[in-house]
Design a protein around this motif. Structure first.
Motif, mmCIF file in Angstrom:
data_model
loop_
_atom_site.group_PDB
_atom_site.id
_atom_site.type_symbol
_atom_site.label_atom_id
_atom_site.label_comp_id
_atom_site.label_asym_id
_atom_site.label_seq_id
_atom_site.Cartn_x
_atom_site.Cartn_y
_atom_site.Cartn_z
ATOM 1 N N LYS A 244 0.880 -1.176 0.000
ATOM 2 C CA LYS A 244 0.000 0.000 0.000
ATOM 3 C C LYS A 244 0.916 1.225 0.000
ATOM 4 O O LYS A 244 1.401 1.651 1.058
ATOM 5 N N ILE A 245 1.197 1.765 -1.172
ATOM 6 C CA ILE A 245 2.178 2.848 -1.265
ATOM 7 C C ILE A 245 1.797 3.766 -2.432
ATOM 8 O O ILE A 245 1.227 3.316 -3.433
ATOM 9 N N ALA A 246 2.085 5.056 -2.267
ATOM 10 C CA ALA A 246 1.790 6.015 -3.329
ATOM 11 C C ALA A 246 2.842 5.916 -4.429
ATOM 12 O O ALA A 246 4.009 5.610 -4.164
ATOM 13 N N ILE A 247 2.429 6.195 -5.656
ATOM 14 C CA ILE A 247 3.360 6.145 -6.793
ATOM 15 C C ILE A 247 4.516 7.137 -6.595
ATOM 16 O O ILE A 247 5.644 6.880 -7.013
ATOM 17 N N ASP A 248 4.237 8.252 -5.912
ATOM 18 C CA ASP A 248 5.301 9.239 -5.647
ATOM 19 C C ASP A 248 6.445 8.609 -4.864
ATOM 20 O O ASP A 248 7.615 8.782 -5.210
ATOM 21 N N HIS A 249 6.099 7.904 -3.788
ATOM 22 C CA HIS A 249 7.137 7.307 -2.946
ATOM 23 C C HIS A 249 7.741 6.068 -3.601
ATOM 24 O O HIS A 249 8.937 5.826 -3.500
ATOM 25 N N ALA A 250 6.911 5.270 -4.288
ATOM 26 C CA ALA A 250 7.376 3.995 -4.841
ATOM 27 C C ALA A 250 8.316 4.207 -6.023
ATOM 28 O O ALA A 250 9.309 3.493 -6.169
ATOM 29 N N VAL A 251 8.022 5.207 -6.863
ATOM 30 C CA VAL A 251 8.786 5.357 -8.109
ATOM 31 C C VAL A 251 9.308 6.783 -8.339
ATOM 32 O O VAL A 251 10.500 6.990 -8.585
ATOM 33 N N ALA A 252 8.428 7.789 -8.226
ATOM 34 C CA ALA A 252 8.802 9.130 -8.689
ATOM 35 C C ALA A 252 9.964 9.705 -7.887
ATOM 36 O O ALA A 252 10.931 10.245 -8.462
ATOM 37 N N GLU A 253 9.912 9.591 -6.556
ATOM 38 C CA GLU A 253 10.974 10.181 -5.747
ATOM 39 C C GLU A 253 12.322 9.477 -5.932
ATOM 40 O O GLU A 253 13.332 10.147 -6.180
ATOM 41 N N PRO A 254 12.365 8.127 -5.842
ATOM 42 C CA PRO A 254 13.662 7.487 -6.100
ATOM 43 C C PRO A 254 14.154 7.710 -7.532
ATOM 44 O O PRO A 254 15.369 7.877 -7.751
ATOM 45 N N ALA A 255 13.248 7.783 -8.497
ATOM 46 C CA ALA A 255 13.676 8.016 -9.881
ATOM 47 C C ALA A 255 14.243 9.424 -10.031
ATOM 48 O O ALA A 255 15.217 9.645 -10.772
ATOM 49 N N ALA A 256 13.650 10.403 -9.298
ATOM 50 C CA ALA A 256 14.176 11.774 -9.353
ATOM 51 C C ALA A 256 15.595 11.817 -8.807
ATOM 52 O O ALA A 256 16.457 12.542 -9.326
ATOM 53 N N ASP A 257 15.832 11.037 -7.764
ATOM 54 C CA ASP A 257 17.183 10.996 -7.192
ATOM 55 C C ASP A 257 18.190 10.488 -8.216
ATOM 56 O O ASP A 257 19.386 10.762 -8.102
ATOM 57 N N GLU A 258 17.706 9.734 -9.183
ATOM 58 C CA GLU A 258 18.607 9.225 -10.233
ATOM 59 C C GLU A 258 18.465 10.022 -11.523
ATOM 60 O O GLU A 258 18.855 9.557 -12.599
ATOM 61 N N HIS A 259 17.882 11.223 -11.422
ATOM 62 C CA HIS A 259 17.773 12.138 -12.566
ATOM 63 C C HIS A 259 17.009 11.536 -13.726
ATOM 64 O O HIS A 259 17.294 11.825 -14.883
ATOM 65 N N ALA A 260 16.017 10.701 -13.411
ATOM 66 C CA ALA A 260 15.264 10.026 -14.464
ATOM 67 C C ALA A 260 13.879 10.645 -14.674
ATOM 68 O O ALA A 260 13.073 10.107 -15.439
ATOM 69 N N VAL A 261 13.618 11.776 -13.999
ATOM 70 C CA VAL A 261 12.292 12.396 -14.096
ATOM 71 C C VAL A 261 12.407 13.775 -14.739
ATOM 72 O O VAL A 261 13.365 14.509 -14.476
ATOM 73 N N VAL A 262 11.434 14.112 -15.564
ATOM 74 C CA VAL A 262 11.361 15.457 -16.139
ATOM 75 C C VAL A 262 9.989 16.051 -15.809
ATOM 76 O O VAL A 262 9.033 15.319 -15.538
ATOM 77 N N VAL A 263 9.953 17.372 -15.846
ATOM 78 C CA VAL A 263 8.689 18.041 -15.527
ATOM 79 C C VAL A 263 8.290 18.939 -16.697
ATOM 80 O O VAL A 263 9.129 19.624 -17.281
#
Lengths: 360, 360
Positions: A244-263
């Motif tokens: 039971k976890i939000a997509i932000d915590h499960a994927v978006a935040e760790p992916a941002a730490d690896e510079h894999a997210v764009v806005v």
């Protein structure tokens, strides 16, 4: 390769009670089932209508057992198969991940965009422009979020901080980090930098890419979702074990730490209608008197401002109150102020503590 | 001569819409028909019960055609003949004068006391003590008024100014003058003198004496009332021609100018419940939260004070408002503040201007 937009699917998670909008929103009738913008349509109807020009029939709605029937009734044009029913609430990662796995199984190049069922967008064409850019970025294997240009120092939203531009795209920026809801001072500081935008919880990404990213930090979770997509009859059995976890915590935040997210910056007028105060701002200003969600003829006000929701066919009169909120429903009435709009949640807890679960 | 109390009759004029208590009080259902004290009885039932120990069965109620049936229903023990029905509203002089003429015709020594149907009295035995002294004074041919010892510098009542004591009576004083409702500064000055008391509109006087006094300033009026009493079948014909004037202006004020009025000070806890703010003061203080007129279980409040009237069986919730007034009825809701309680009258005018006579 074909236009990525032809492979773009909308996923609409429809959950959450909207406790701060009690007594309009109830556990059995959450806010996406209500017309909160005065548009004449419910929020989920508006959400689907907003996405139609981008995705046509390629829409999934993921919701709970309790609301599936109401959603089908409100959206007769959406095929029954497009409504994915979660056996139990499992937060946004499971909801969006299930849709991603189903899409990936059909088309490894499928792109999905996730859009909450209960948000409001004012400028539809600016929204669509934004999403089109997001789809192009997703086709290049970026995890894309939409960052809303702040119009004030909001403390009710998380923020996304951007860095340098993404080469080859008109407005996209690399994401430096996601940050939690700030306090008022921190929010003002964020705004002052020009680098922070509201995190509206909208993501655009290739379905397979999303599951691959999830698989890096939660391999079993990703594998289970793909197993369910391969054998839908296992849904009931496997679903309860999903995290039971939000997509932000499960994927978006760790992916941002690896510079894999764009806005992609969005300035199309957006709100998640978190409480009656933000609802009031979205409604047309009558010039004098309170804003009204519903039949204006039922409201008579003298020396009053704020918001009145006449929801029981009774006449509502307000005299001598600034920024008051009056929400009238057939079985419960709320009187509060815009300042205390966030605390409606506490009032609902109070009702629960006093055994009035029938009202919440 | 017999004990004057045996010749004492109560006259209860039951009229007035109580516009400031809308939406509880309506033109078709004025405040005397409501339980506004939380006693479990309506104001007119409480009024009759308060007078019973003094007058037994010797009660007249004078009311309009529109309310006679409701009054009889609320007071089954009062004989039908005791309810005098005015063909049209003609203010208090005609109402009390009619009762006086009827009483005088039966007994030239009859004494009457007039008591509004919609006032609240807290200390019943102090009230009765006061009236007993008034009856003794009336038997000596005084026109007696009850002057309420002020508990604050009220601007909502007229005042009566007293002079020297009346010889032979424990508390009565000669009246120097009646004065109209003062402004706040004037009210404070009145209180400071110790000579001013609230004019509660209660009069005790021999019926024949009242009509004789009336005859001095309005001879035709007095003659017409006596003619109606002598030939009740002429009521419908003669009534519309009677002057529309309050007993204060018709008799009490000119009589005071001739030193013919005395006042009995009353300190029994009195209010005419002129608006929701004074209603709030009369209700028990729950210690925390707003005062409630009605079912307390229907009200849930957090950080709120004031008054809630849950009158439609719906749950009423109030969050974060001081001195708020919430009055919930099946067809209309009022939300205002104690500060603006007097202006409810303006709100009712506003409704009238907008064609909502169905609600008022």
């Amino acid at each position: 390769m074909s236009d990525p937009l032809s492979r773009f699917h909308a996923v609409i998670p429809a959950g959450g009670a909207g406790t701060r909008l009690w007594p309009l929103s109830r556990a059995g009738s959450p806010k996406f089932l209500h017309d909160l913008s005065g548009s004449g349509h419910t929020l989920i109807q508006d959400t689907v209508a907003r996405l139609r020009p981008l995705v046509g029939e390629r829409i999934f709605i993921v919701t709970g057992v309790r609301h599936a029937e109401a959603i089908r009734a409100q959206l007769p044009a959406v095929p029954a198969a497009a409504v994915l029913v979660e056996p139990t609430p499992r937060d946004s990662m499971a909801a969006i991940g299930l849709a991603a796995a189903v899409l990936e199984a059909r088309d490894p190049d499928a792109i999905l965009g996730s859009f909450a069922a209960d948000h409001v967008v004012i400028d539809q064409s600016a929204f669509q422009e934004c999403i089109r850019e997001g789809v192009g970025l997703a086709a290049d294997d970026h995890l894309v979020t939409i960052g809303i240009t702040p119009t004030y120092a909001a403390t009710g939203f998380g923020y996304v901080q951007s860095g340098r531009p993404v080469t080859g795209f008109p407005t996209a920026l690399h994401v430096r980090q996601f940050v939690e809801k700030p306090d008022a001072r921190q929010a003002a500081a964020y705004i002052a930098t020009g680098e922070f935008r509201w995190n509206a919880g909208m993501f655009v990404v290739r379905a397979a890419r999303l599951l691959d990213l999830l698989g890096r930090w939660h391999p079993q979770f990703a594998a289970d979702l793909r197993a369910i997509a391969a054998a839908p009859e296992r849904l009931e059995e496997m679903w309860p074990a999903l995290p039971k976890i939000a997509i932000d915590h499960a994927v978006a935040e760790p992916a941002a730490d690896e510079h894999a997210v764009v806005v992609v910056p969005g300035a199309f007028g957006w709100d998640d209608i978190g409480d009656f105060s933000s609802l009031a701002v979205l409604l047309p200003d009558p010039g004098r008197g309170p804003r009204v969600l519903g039949e204006r003829d039922l409201v008579h006000a003298l020396d009053a401002t704020g918001l009145v929701v006449p929801g029981s066919q009774r006449t509502v009169t307000v005299l001598g109150l600034e920024d008051v909120i009056v929400v009238d429903t057939p079985d419960a009435l709320l009187v509060t102020t815009r300042e205390r709009a966030q605390d409606v949640k506490a009032l609902v807890e109070h009702l629960r503590d006093h055994g009035r679960t029938d009202l919440i």
